[in-house]
Write a protein that holds these residues in place. Structure first.
Motif, short mmCIF file in Angstrom:
data_model
loop_
_atom_site.label_atom_id
_atom_site.label_comp_id
_atom_site.label_asym_id
_atom_site.label_seq_id
_atom_site.Cartn_x
_atom_site.Cartn_y
_atom_site.Cartn_z
N ARG A 219 -14.89 8.48 -4.26
CA ARG A 219 -14.13 9.15 -3.19
C ARG A 219 -14.01 8.23 -1.97
O ARG A 219 -12.96 8.09 -1.36
N LYS A 220 -15.10 7.55 -1.60
CA LYS A 220 -15.09 6.63 -0.46
C LYS A 220 -14.21 5.42 -0.74
O LYS A 220 -13.46 4.96 0.12
N TRP B 67 -11.56 5.31 -2.69
CA TRP B 67 -10.15 5.71 -2.60
C TRP B 67 -9.73 5.90 -1.15
O TRP B 67 -8.64 5.51 -0.74
N HIS B 68 -10.63 6.48 -0.35
CA HIS B 68 -10.36 6.63 1.08
C HIS B 68 -10.14 5.26 1.72
O HIS B 68 -9.19 5.06 2.49
N ASP B 69 -11.01 4.31 1.41
CA ASP B 69 -10.87 2.95 1.96
C ASP B 69 -9.52 2.34 1.56
O ASP B 69 -8.83 1.75 2.39
N GLU C 103 -6.70 3.92 0.71
CA GLU C 103 -5.61 4.59 1.41
C GLU C 103 -5.54 4.17 2.88
O GLU C 103 -4.46 3.95 3.42
N LEU C 104 -6.69 4.06 3.53
CA LEU C 104 -6.71 3.66 4.92
C LEU C 104 -6.20 2.24 5.09
O LEU C 104 -5.34 1.97 5.94
N ASP D 156 -18.31 11.86 -6.30
CA ASP D 156 -19.29 11.72 -5.24
C ASP D 156 -20.58 11.07 -5.72
O ASP D 156 -21.54 10.98 -4.95
#
Length: 170
Positions: free
Chosen positions: A65-66, A68-70, A72-73, A128
């Motif tokens: 999850r982290k 993918w967040h990285d 996208e950001l 997670d």
């Protein structure tokens, strides 16, 4: 009152030790201790030993999850021009580096590549679940990853001024 605040936090704080909750709710300026306690509780719930969560047992501990967040950001910052590839190269090279060449891949591409490699073998069913990203010493991607992973790359002006003006878009 302190009791009302504890009740409001309870649902989202299940599994967080009472000592962490007490530190967060204290008015004695215990923010550093509270942050350390919450960090240990976060990684503990994901089955990561304390030494790994602190970066001493491996390379970089993260979750799908982290990652993918990285991705996208970084993709958003690059696409909007907020983080130009030349700035990304300079950040990846580090302070005082001589005219860095453009990294290949870009930070967003590297995050996506690591995500794609990590999202296999059943791990994709546990977004997670914590794991370590390992990049060989001397690999230029390792240096880039170390500079971008868990780093605030962009803070909007409204978030840097305090107190926030009324109606400020954050």
């Amino acid at each position: 009152s302190a009791d009302a605040r504890q009740v409001a936090f309870r649902g989202s704080w299940d599994g967080v030790p009472e000592t962490c909750v007490a530190l967060v709710l204290s008015e004695g300026g215990e923010s550093e201790a509270a942050t350390r306690c919450l960090n240990e509780a976060f990684w503990g719930r994901r089955g990561v030993p304390a030494d790994a969560a602190n970066g001493s047992a491996g390379d970089f501990t993260t979750t799908l999850r982290k990652l993918w967040h990285d991705y996208e950001l970084l993709e958003h910052l690059e696409a909007s021009g907020t983080l130009a590839r030349s700035a990304a190269a300079a950040l990846a090279a580090g302070p005082g580096a001589q005219s860095p060449s453009l990294p290949s891949p870009s930070p967003a591409e590297l995050a996506r590549t690591i995500f794609a490699a990590a999202a296999r073998g059943g791990r994709e069913a546990r977004p997670d679940g914590a794991f370590e990203v390992r990049l060989q010493e001397g690999d230029p991607r390792r240096k880039m990853w170390a500079r971008f992973h868990n780093t605030a790359l962009f803070v909007p002006e409204a978030a840097r001024s305090w107190p926030h003006p009324p109606g400020a878009a954050l």
